[in-house]
Motif scaffolding. Structure first.
Motif, PDB file in Angstrom:
ATOM      1  N   GLU A  60       0.828  -1.197   0.000  1.00 44.60           N
ATOM      2  CA  GLU A  60       0.000   0.000   0.000  1.00 44.60           C
ATOM      3  C   GLU A  60       0.866   1.252   0.000  1.00 44.60           C
ATOM      4  O   GLU A  60       1.921   1.298   0.634  1.00 44.60           O
ATOM      5  N   VAL A  61       0.395   2.280  -0.708  1.00 43.61           N
ATOM      6  CA  VAL A  61       1.132   3.536  -0.828  1.00 43.61           C
ATOM      7  C   VAL A  61       0.198   4.690  -0.450  1.00 43.61           C
ATOM      8  O   VAL A  61      -0.492   5.255  -1.303  1.00 43.61           O
ATOM      9  N   PRO A  62       0.144   5.049   0.848  1.00 42.75           N
ATOM     10  CA  PRO A  62      -0.665   6.203   1.266  1.00 42.75           C
ATOM     11  C   PRO A  62       0.150   7.488   1.118  1.00 42.75           C
ATOM     12  O   PRO A  62       1.182   7.658   1.765  1.00 42.75           O
ATOM     13  N   ILE A  63      -0.292   8.396   0.289  1.00 39.05           N
ATOM     14  CA  ILE A  63       0.435   9.634   0.009  1.00 39.05           C
ATOM     15  C   ILE A  63      -0.138  10.734   0.886  1.00 39.05           C
ATOM     16  O   ILE A  63      -1.316  11.068   0.795  1.00 39.05           O
ATOM     17  N   ALA A  64       0.695  11.304   1.747  1.00 40.70           N
ATOM     18  CA  ALA A  64       0.221  12.216   2.778  1.00 40.70           C
ATOM     19  C   ALA A  64      -0.140  13.589   2.232  1.00 40.70           C
ATOM     20  O   ALA A  64       0.472  14.089   1.279  1.00 40.70           O
ATOM     21  N   ASP A  65      -1.139  14.205   2.902  1.00 36.81           N
ATOM     22  CA  ASP A  65      -1.392  15.620   2.669  1.00 36.81           C
ATOM     23  C   ASP A  65      -0.446  16.419   3.564  1.00 36.81           C
ATOM     24  O   ASP A  65       0.429  15.857   4.230  1.00 36.81           O
TER      25      ASP A  65
END
Length: 510
Positions: free
Chosen positions: A326-331
């Protein structure tokens, strides 16, 4: 301060190195609660999401219509580890026996933590937090006990913590509230206890105890015919020992000052961490090369030593391998702005440089439409004196390239033209920062990638890189941090996010 773990209820690659989960202690000597407690609640954040179907993470207690009490480390699961601030996707369910249904549900719109693990005065004994609810609940609140309960005092403990150790087994996650009647033990019965500020609660042999994911849950005492809260679950007291609770009676002034509005601490200044990708022990960033086009699959950059499974061997590279992560891209505040999956490991090496490139299941155009930050890969090397920003998931470290080292050796690997950071208080990487992008002044161009630091002062061993000068002289300095050049990648990435290792100008290890 003794080193010990917390009874964590929320799964996250910690933004702080102290908070490591422990094996669950089964709640023994307890029973399912025959009735609901109006003030008792379940903290259920959607980020970071607890690893159980009902999303229960910690216990909470209603102290006022818009205030609940819990443990500081439960509220510490915000992405940047801030003391005070505004969360996203946090809610509580109160007044129900069951975590998935019943009672009242309210959204959390603010958190206040008494202490964090980075406080000089210590964390243990101050593991307390308040959560403010966006809308009031009708639940009857519980009061704080008027004094610290004495050794031997009877107490009741409540919670939905794990009943067995297998985190993959749904049966280990009870959805029905459990309770046990036990006593306060002398602090000596909890080997992990600090001298002040904690209660040792449970059976002396640990057969009656709170479990993992009971964090923040109460130790209740009977006072004037009513239950009052004396402590909240903080951590294990030791092997085969009772559980440690923070004594909340010591912090009634802090709690009442916030609830009354007379002493509300200001929110922390949250660093802009936009674009950082949490890889559970490492960090990544979505990058594009000069050859990238909007319709191309996006690429994720991290270290070669951060790949799943077997690492690349010295002198070799992994090329075009299956992947699934999984690749969660942060705000900017660290919450996921967009989520993709890495479905292919395009390239990884720890020779010459320490990099890995993954292909994602979304294109650059798709990620852009979702508001995700995409960084540009540089085509120029870092030089001594260049200013660098290390883009970690919870902070931005300000660094300077002190020198470019001809050869850096560590545990059988060698990287060339490595970047040594100037020793400074605001550029001190730690385990878990591997893969953090090194950004140019514009904040959008990745010019390097952090990969290691010398932990113990040893020479050329794992976690202890050594420098090899042009004359072959070997030096090793404890605490020095290093990054790797990434300009090599730009010459190797071609259209459609493919890698051409035979392309002219591509000098990556094959």
């Amino acid at each position: 301060m003794r080193s010990r773990s917390l009874l964590l209820g929320v799964s996250l690659a910690l933004t702080t190195p102290l908070m490591t989960a422990v094996p669950a202690q089964a709640i023994l000597g307890g029973v399912e609660s025959p009735r609901a407690y109006s003030f008792m609640g379940s903290f259920q954040p959607s980020f970071p999401a607890p690893p159980r179907p009902d999303k229960h993470g910690c216990g909470v207690e209603v102290l006022a219509p818009q205030w609940v009490l819990t443990a500081s480390h439960c509220a510490g699961k915000n992405p940047t580890g801030a003391r005070n601030g505004v969360p996203r996707g946090w809610k509580v369910r109160v007044g129900s026996l069951d975590t998935p249904s019943g009672g009242e549900v309210a959204e959390v719109d603010h958190y206040y933590r008494l202490a964090t693990n980075q406080d000089e005065g210590g964390f243990w004994g101050k593991d307390v937090a308040l959560l403010h609810l966006r809308t009031p609940v009708k639940a009857e609140p519980v009061q704080i006990a008027s004094a610290t309960p004495k050794d031997g005092a009877p107490v009741r403990i409540l919670g939905w913590g794990m009943s067995c150790e297998d985190s993959t087994n749904p049966a280990c996650f009870p959805t029905r509230l459990r309770e046990a009647d036990t006593t306060v033990q002398p602090l000596a019965a909890c080997p992990s206890a600090e001298p002040t500020g904690e209660l040792c609660v449970g059976g002396r042999d640990g057969k009656v105890a709170a479990a993992n994911m009971d964090s923040g849950g109460p130790a209740l005492v009977r006072d004037g015919g009513r239950w009052k809260v004396a402590g909240v679950v903080s951590g294990p007291g030791g092997e085969n020992a009772p559980t440690l609770y923070t004594d909340v009676t010591r912090h009634a002034g802090w709690i009442n000052g916030i609830i009354s509005g007379t002493a509300v601490p200001p929110d922390d200044r949250i660093p802009n961490v936009e674009g950082a990708v949490e890889l559970f022990g490492c960090v990544g960033s979505v990058v594009r090369s000069p050859a990238s086009r909007p319709k191309d699959p996006a690429l994720l950059l991290t270290n070669g030593h951060c790949v799943q499974g077997e690492r690349p061997a010295p002198g070799a590279a992994l090329v075009d391998r299956p992947a699934d992560r999984e690749v969660p891209i942060a705000d900017r505040h660290g919450y996921p702005q967009a989520i993709a999956r890495a479905n292919r490991l395009m390239y990884a090496t720890m020779t010459g440089t320490d990099v890995a490139l993954y292909r994602l299941d979304k294109t650059y155009a798709q990620l852009k439409s979702e508001g995700a930050k995409i960084f540009q890969l540089t085509s120029k090397p870092v030089r001594a004196g260049d200013a660098l920003t290390m883009a970690y998931t919870s902070s931005r470290l300000q660094c300077t390239a002190e020198a470019v080292i001809p050869h850096l050796r560590e545990g059988g690997y060698q990287q060339d033209n490595s970047i040594r950071y100037a020793t400074a208080e605001n550029c001190s990487p730690w385990p878990g920062t591997s893969g953090s992008a090194l950004l140019a002044r514009d904040g959008s161009t990745i010019v390097g990638i952090h990969n290691t630091h010398n932990d113990a002062g040893e020479q050329c061993t794992d976690d202890n890189p050594c420098e090899v000068g042009p004359d072959g002289r070997v030096t090793s300095v404890r605490g020095r941090g290093y990054g790797q050049q990434v300009h090599l990648l730009a010459a190797c990435v071609v259209a459609e996010s493919k890698l051409d290792l035979s392309r002219k100008g591509c000098t990556l290890t094959r």
